[in-house]
Design a protein around this motif. Structure first.
Motif, PDB file in Angstrom:
ATOM      1  N   LEU B  72       4.921  -2.862   9.660  1.00 26.31           N
ATOM      2  CA  LEU B  72       3.520  -2.602  10.034  1.00 26.31           C
ATOM      3  C   LEU B  72       3.454  -1.498  11.101  1.00 26.31           C
ATOM      4  CD1 LEU B  72       0.462  -3.906   9.954  1.00 26.31           C
ATOM      5  CD2 LEU B  72       1.156  -4.883  12.125  1.00 26.31           C
ATOM      6  N   ILE B  73       4.338  -1.583  12.097  1.00 26.97           N
ATOM      7  CA  ILE B  73       4.351  -0.582  13.172  1.00 26.97           C
ATOM      8  C   ILE B  73       4.681   0.800  12.592  1.00 26.97           C
ATOM      9  CG2 ILE B  73       5.528   0.170  15.290  1.00 26.97           C
ATOM     10  CD1 ILE B  73       6.001  -2.851  15.905  1.00 26.97           C
ATOM     11  N   ALA B  74       5.704   0.854  11.737  1.00 22.90           N
ATOM     12  CA  ALA B  74       6.092   2.134  11.135  1.00 22.90           C
ATOM     13  C   ALA B  74       4.942   2.697  10.295  1.00 22.90           C
ATOM     14  CB  ALA B  74       7.335   1.955  10.272  1.00 22.90           C
ATOM     15  N   ALA B  75       4.294   1.818   9.531  1.00 24.38           N
ATOM     16  CA  ALA B  75       3.214   2.265   8.656  1.00 24.38           C
ATOM     17  C   ALA B  75       2.066   2.857   9.481  1.00 24.38           C
ATOM     18  CB  ALA B  75       2.710   1.108   7.798  1.00 24.38           C
ATOM     19  N   TYR B  76       1.740   2.221  10.597  1.00 23.03           N
ATOM     20  CA  TYR B  76       0.677   2.763  11.447  1.00 23.03           C
ATOM     21  C   TYR B  76       1.119   4.029  12.163  1.00 23.03           C
ATOM     22  CZ  TYR B  76      -3.271  -0.267  10.793  1.00 23.03           C
ATOM     23  OH  TYR B  76      -4.371  -0.869  10.243  1.00 23.03           O
ATOM     24  N   ALA B  77       2.369   4.043  12.642  1.00 20.20           N
ATOM     25  CA  ALA B  77       2.865   5.205  13.394  1.00 20.20           C
ATOM     26  C   ALA B  77       2.842   6.460  12.530  1.00 20.20           C
ATOM     27  CB  ALA B  77       4.270   4.929  13.912  1.00 20.20           C
ATOM     28  N   PHE B  78       3.068   6.294  11.242  1.00 15.57           N
ATOM     29  CA  PHE B  78       3.152   7.467  10.367  1.00 15.57           C
ATOM     30  C   PHE B  78       1.995   7.518   9.369  1.00 15.57           C
ATOM     31  CE2 PHE B  78       7.369   6.805  12.070  1.00 15.57           C
ATOM     32  CZ  PHE B  78       7.714   8.095  12.456  1.00 15.57           C
ATOM     33  N   LYS B  79       0.905   6.849   9.713  1.00 20.06           N
ATOM     34  CA  LYS B  79      -0.302   6.888   8.878  1.00 20.06           C
ATOM     35  C   LYS B  79      -0.021   6.531   7.424  1.00 20.06           C
ATOM     36  CE  LYS B  79      -3.121  10.068  11.584  1.00 20.06           C
ATOM     37  NZ  LYS B  79      -2.189  10.357  12.700  1.00 20.06           N
ATOM     38  N   GLU B  80       0.759   5.490   7.215  1.00 24.36           N
ATOM     39  CA  GLU B  80       1.058   5.073   5.845  1.00 24.36           C
ATOM     40  C   GLU B  80       0.508   3.687   5.537  1.00 24.36           C
ATOM     41  OE1 GLU B  80       5.148   5.411   4.791  1.00 24.36           O
ATOM     42  OE2 GLU B  80       5.182   7.578   5.087  1.00 24.36           O
ATOM     43  N   PHE B  81      -0.282   3.139   6.443  1.00 23.00           N
ATOM     44  CA  PHE B  81      -0.841   1.812   6.175  1.00 23.00           C
ATOM     45  C   PHE B  81      -1.889   1.958   5.081  1.00 23.00           C
ATOM     46  CE2 PHE B  81      -3.520  -1.914   6.925  1.00 23.00           C
ATOM     47  CZ  PHE B  81      -2.537  -2.901   6.953  1.00 23.00           C
ATOM     48  N   ARG B  82      -1.635   1.343   3.939  1.00 24.50           N
ATOM     49  CA  ARG B  82      -2.537   1.469   2.791  1.00 24.50           C
ATOM     50  C   ARG B  82      -2.914   0.083   2.290  1.00 24.50           C
ATOM     51  NH1 ARG B  82      -2.091   6.274   3.548  1.00 24.50           N
ATOM     52  NH2 ARG B  82      -1.125   7.891   2.297  1.00 24.50           N
ATOM     53  N   PRO B  83      -4.036  -0.465   2.781  1.00 26.77           N
ATOM     54  CA  PRO B  83      -4.436  -1.780   2.303  1.00 26.77           C
ATOM     55  C   PRO B  83      -4.738  -1.723   0.806  1.00 26.77           C
ATOM     56  CG  PRO B  83      -6.161  -0.780   3.650  1.00 26.77           C
ATOM     57  CD  PRO B  83      -4.970   0.115   3.739  1.00 26.77           C
ATOM     58  N   ARG B  84      -4.052  -2.527   0.044  1.00 26.29           N
ATOM     59  CA  ARG B  84      -4.235  -2.516  -1.405  1.00 26.29           C
ATOM     60  C   ARG B  84      -3.895  -3.883  -1.968  1.00 26.29           C
ATOM     61  NH1 ARG B  84       0.397   0.119   0.298  1.00 26.29           N
ATOM     62  NH2 ARG B  84       2.323  -0.244  -0.859  1.00 26.29           N
ATOM     63  N   ALA B  85      -4.487  -4.223  -3.110  1.00 25.83           N
ATOM     64  CA  ALA B  85      -4.250  -5.521  -3.739  1.00 25.83           C
ATOM     65  C   ALA B  85      -4.834  -5.493  -5.139  1.00 25.83           C
ATOM     66  CB  ALA B  85      -4.904  -6.637  -2.930  1.00 25.83           C
ATOM     67  N   LEU B 292       6.736  -3.956   2.152  1.00 27.72           N
ATOM     68  CA  LEU B 292       5.481  -3.562   1.507  1.00 27.72           C
ATOM     69  C   LEU B 292       4.314  -4.386   2.054  1.00 27.72           C
ATOM     70  CD1 LEU B 292       6.666  -3.132  -2.195  1.00 27.72           C
ATOM     71  CD2 LEU B 292       5.743  -1.324  -0.740  1.00 27.72           C
ATOM     72  N   SER B 293       4.565  -5.679   2.266  1.00 21.96           N
ATOM     73  CA  SER B 293       3.517  -6.542   2.835  1.00 21.96           C
ATOM     74  C   SER B 293       3.083  -5.998   4.187  1.00 21.96           C
ATOM     75  CB  SER B 293       4.030  -7.970   3.032  1.00 21.96           C
ATOM     76  OG  SER B 293       4.546  -8.477   1.839  1.00 21.96           O
ATOM     77  N   GLY B 294       4.051  -5.486   4.950  1.00 21.56           N
ATOM     78  CA  GLY B 294       3.745  -4.945   6.275  1.00 21.56           C
ATOM     79  C   GLY B 294       2.923  -3.672   6.221  1.00 21.56           C
ATOM     80  N   GLU B 295       3.034  -2.910   5.130  1.00 21.66           N
ATOM     81  CA  GLU B 295       2.246  -1.673   5.058  1.00 21.66           C
ATOM     82  C   GLU B 295       0.942  -1.874   4.293  1.00 21.66           C
ATOM     83  OE1 GLU B 295       5.459   0.817   2.945  1.00 21.66           O
ATOM     84  OE2 GLU B 295       3.741   1.099   1.628  1.00 21.66           O
ATOM     85  N   GLY B 296       0.556  -3.132   4.081  1.00 25.48           N
ATOM     86  CA  GLY B 296      -0.781  -3.417   3.557  1.00 25.48           C
ATOM     87  C   GLY B 296      -0.845  -3.838   2.100  1.00 25.48           C
ATOM     88  N   ASP B 297       0.318  -4.020   1.470  1.00 21.70           N
ATOM     89  CA  ASP B 297       0.344  -4.358   0.050  1.00 21.70           C
ATOM     90  C   ASP B 297       0.168  -5.867  -0.150  1.00 21.70           C
ATOM     91  OD1 ASP B 297       1.000  -4.906  -2.591  1.00 21.70           O
ATOM     92  OD2 ASP B 297       2.548  -3.375  -2.696  1.00 21.70           O
ATOM     93  N   GLY B 298      -1.046  -6.261  -0.502  1.00 24.78           N
ATOM     94  CA  GLY B 298      -1.356  -7.676  -0.661  1.00 24.78           C
ATOM     95  C   GLY B 298      -0.647  -8.319  -1.840  1.00 24.78           C
ATOM     96  N   ASP B 299      -0.310  -7.511  -2.855  1.00 25.25           N
ATOM     97  CA  ASP B 299       0.404  -8.062  -4.011  1.00 25.25           C
ATOM     98  C   ASP B 299       1.832  -8.438  -3.635  1.00 25.25           C
ATOM     99  OD1 ASP B 299      -1.764  -7.759  -5.783  1.00 25.25           O
ATOM    100  OD2 ASP B 299      -1.324  -5.624  -5.935  1.00 25.25           O
ATOM    101  N   ALA B 300       2.457  -7.600  -2.808  1.00 22.38           N
ATOM    102  CA  ALA B 300       3.807  -7.926  -2.337  1.00 22.38           C
ATOM    103  C   ALA B 300       3.759  -9.197  -1.507  1.00 22.38           C
ATOM    104  CB  ALA B 300       4.378  -6.765  -1.524  1.00 22.38           C
ATOM    105  N   ALA B 301       2.688  -9.350  -0.715  1.00 17.27           N
ATOM    106  CA  ALA B 301       2.548 -10.554   0.106  1.00 17.27           C
ATOM    107  C   ALA B 301       2.439 -11.797  -0.774  1.00 17.27           C
ATOM    108  CB  ALA B 301       1.320 -10.433   1.006  1.00 17.27           C
ATOM    109  N   VAL B 302       1.745 -11.676  -1.904  1.00 16.88           N
ATOM    110  CA  VAL B 302       1.630 -12.813  -2.813  1.00 16.88           C
ATOM    111  C   VAL B 302       3.003 -13.161  -3.393  1.00 16.88           C
ATOM    112  CG1 VAL B 302       0.652 -13.591  -5.014  1.00 16.88           C
ATOM    113  CG2 VAL B 302      -0.790 -12.417  -3.353  1.00 16.88           C
ATOM    114  N   PHE B 303       3.815 -12.143  -3.672  1.00 15.62           N
ATOM    115  CA  PHE B 303       5.184 -12.384  -4.138  1.00 15.62           C
ATOM    116  C   PHE B 303       5.949 -13.211  -3.094  1.00 15.62           C
ATOM    117  CE2 PHE B 303       9.691 -11.419  -4.497  1.00 15.62           C
ATOM    118  CZ  PHE B 303       9.926 -11.398  -5.859  1.00 15.62           C
TER     119      PHE B 303
END
Lengths: 73, 353
Positions: B72-85, B292-303
């Motif tokens: 999550l920190i890396a995704a925000y630091a490099f503007k890669e946080f992409r909420p998706r599901a 992937l869950s950390g960078e906003g991928d809700g499908d990975a979180a469901v996995f």
């Protein structure tokens, strides 16, 4: 302007597979690949280069990327 | 800006760092050849939450929490946080479920398979072969148009749900909440100091997000495209862990008496065939799903939630192997899992590809 491959919303390896399929069909010229994750952007660029194409430009708009790749015909 | 960690040198460096840190975590208290095991640690977390009552594998592992937060920190630091599901979440849940069943028959995720090999546990060879075979089946499906469909952009807050769940777990474990279960013996009782585990995991989560490190992807890209990029990362992990194990005196070659392992090779192989196929169909190994869950991928979180549930079933219904070997329930679950994965692979195809 060449063909456009829309791989937005798909996760790897699909964007790479779609791009490679189009690259193989093409005899040269330009191809545009649309993706929406940084991973896909890097993977498609890497795959293009390893297939002898050049990445001309990567444009970002609202978190989506348009990758323009080119090969001499 | 060029992302160094996603270059060849970068991914090798990440593999080396993970290999060394995993061996160190074992030295600092984590179980044998289990410096890091995403599947085992999710299983321990399920136990820590009381979702199963196998008393020897209960500990809310800070490594799992740290992986997600680091990413999550890396995704925000490099503007890669992409909420998706929204790419077939129920299918991903089921794949996560059976991936866990398969991993617990072998006793390890792909990361641990590499770490077991690096520690001299030759039984891991059969697990890794099974993993490669499972991924190969997945590649056949991919070549025939297998796809779980497109994901959708969603609210930023939706991308935060899973990281927040991890933050909640962290609060519980930091305050040693009386509602949690902590193993007093067995693998669940063996752990590095909490804050050390957490900090190391955040570092790994950060660099793994940047480098897209994935053990399943390593095999898949090698088989599918002959690309060695990610593969060089997992080789680096195994070599670095091996070297560190040698230095720390943690290298004990052999088949018999390996920590948290059994010698029933057909099931070591078979368990990982199921896990490898499920990972390939879901697009990532357990570690990658956490990043992937950390960078906003809700499908990975469901996995991941599927894995958590799978772990609970695995112990509540005696499907998980033990050092004594596989269970009869485990074999049944393995067969059901393979049938379900094949069903998913055969039926979910996009003609448009």
């Amino acid at each position: 302007m060449g063909k456009v491959v829309d791989a937005r919303g798909l996760s790897c390896p699909q964007p790479v597979m779609m791009a490679i399929t189009e690259m193989k069909k093409s005899t040269g010229g330009e191809l545009e690949v649309l993706v929406d994750t940084d991973t896909a952007k890097e993977n498609v660029s890497r795959a293009a280069e390893s297939n002898g194409w050049t990445v001309v430009e990567i444009k970002e708009t609202g978190g989506e990327y348009s990758i323009r790749i080119k090969k001499q015909s | 800006m060029r992302n160094f960690l996603s270059t060849r040198k970068g991914i090798v460096l990440v593999g080396i760092i993970i290999g060394v840190l995993a061996a160190l975590l074992q030295k600092l208290g984590n179980p044998g050849n289990m410096g890091i095991c995403v599947a085992c640690f999710i299983r321990d977390t399920a136990g820590g939450l009381g979702l199963h009552r196998a008393a020897i594998v209960q500990y809310v592992r800070p490594e799992i929490i740290g992986f997600v937060i680091g990413s999550l920190i890396a995704a925000y630091a490099f503007k890669e946080f992409r909420p998706r599901a929204g790419s077939a979440p129920i299918v991903r849940f089921v794949l996560g479920f059976f991936a866990m069943i398969g991993a617990l028959i072998f006793l390890g995720c792909p990361w641990r398979a590499l770490l077991r090999l690096a520690g001299g546990d030759w039984n891991a060879i059969f697990g890794l072969l099974g993993l490669a075979f499972g991924v190969w089946i997945g590649v056949l499906f991919l070549k025939n148009g297998y796809s779980l469909g497109r994901t959708q952009k969603t609210y930023t807050a939706a991308g935060w749900i899973f990281p927040l769940m991890m933050a909640g777990l962290l609060v519980l474990v930091l305050f040693k909440s009386g509602s949690l279960f902590f193993s007093e013996e067995g693998p669940g009782s063996m752990h590095a100091p909490l804050l050390v585990s957490l900090v190391i995991a955040v570092i790994i989560g950060f660099i793994a997000q940047r480098s897209r490190f994935c053990t399943m992807g390593a095999l898949r890209d090698l088989i599918l495209f002959k690309h060695v990029h990610l593969f060089s990362g997992i080789v680096a992990l195994a070599v670095a862990a091996f070297a560190t194990n040698l230095i720390l005196g943690q290298f004990n070659p052999g088949f018999e008496g390996q920590p948290v392992a059994h010698t029933m090779q057909i099931w070591n192989f078979g368990g990982m065939v199921l896990a490898g196929l499920a990972f390939a169909l879901a697009g990532g190994c357990p570690g990658r799903q956490l990043f992937l869950s950390g960078e906003g991928d809700g499908d990975a979180a469901v996995f991941v939630l599927g894995m958590l549930t799978g772990a609970a079933f695995a112990h509540n219904f005696s499907l998980a192997s033990s050092p004594a070997g596989v269970t009869s329930g485990g074999i049944t679950a393995l067969i059901i899992g393979l049938v379900v994965c094949l069903f998913i692979g055969f039926t979910m195809r996009e003609k448009a590809l």
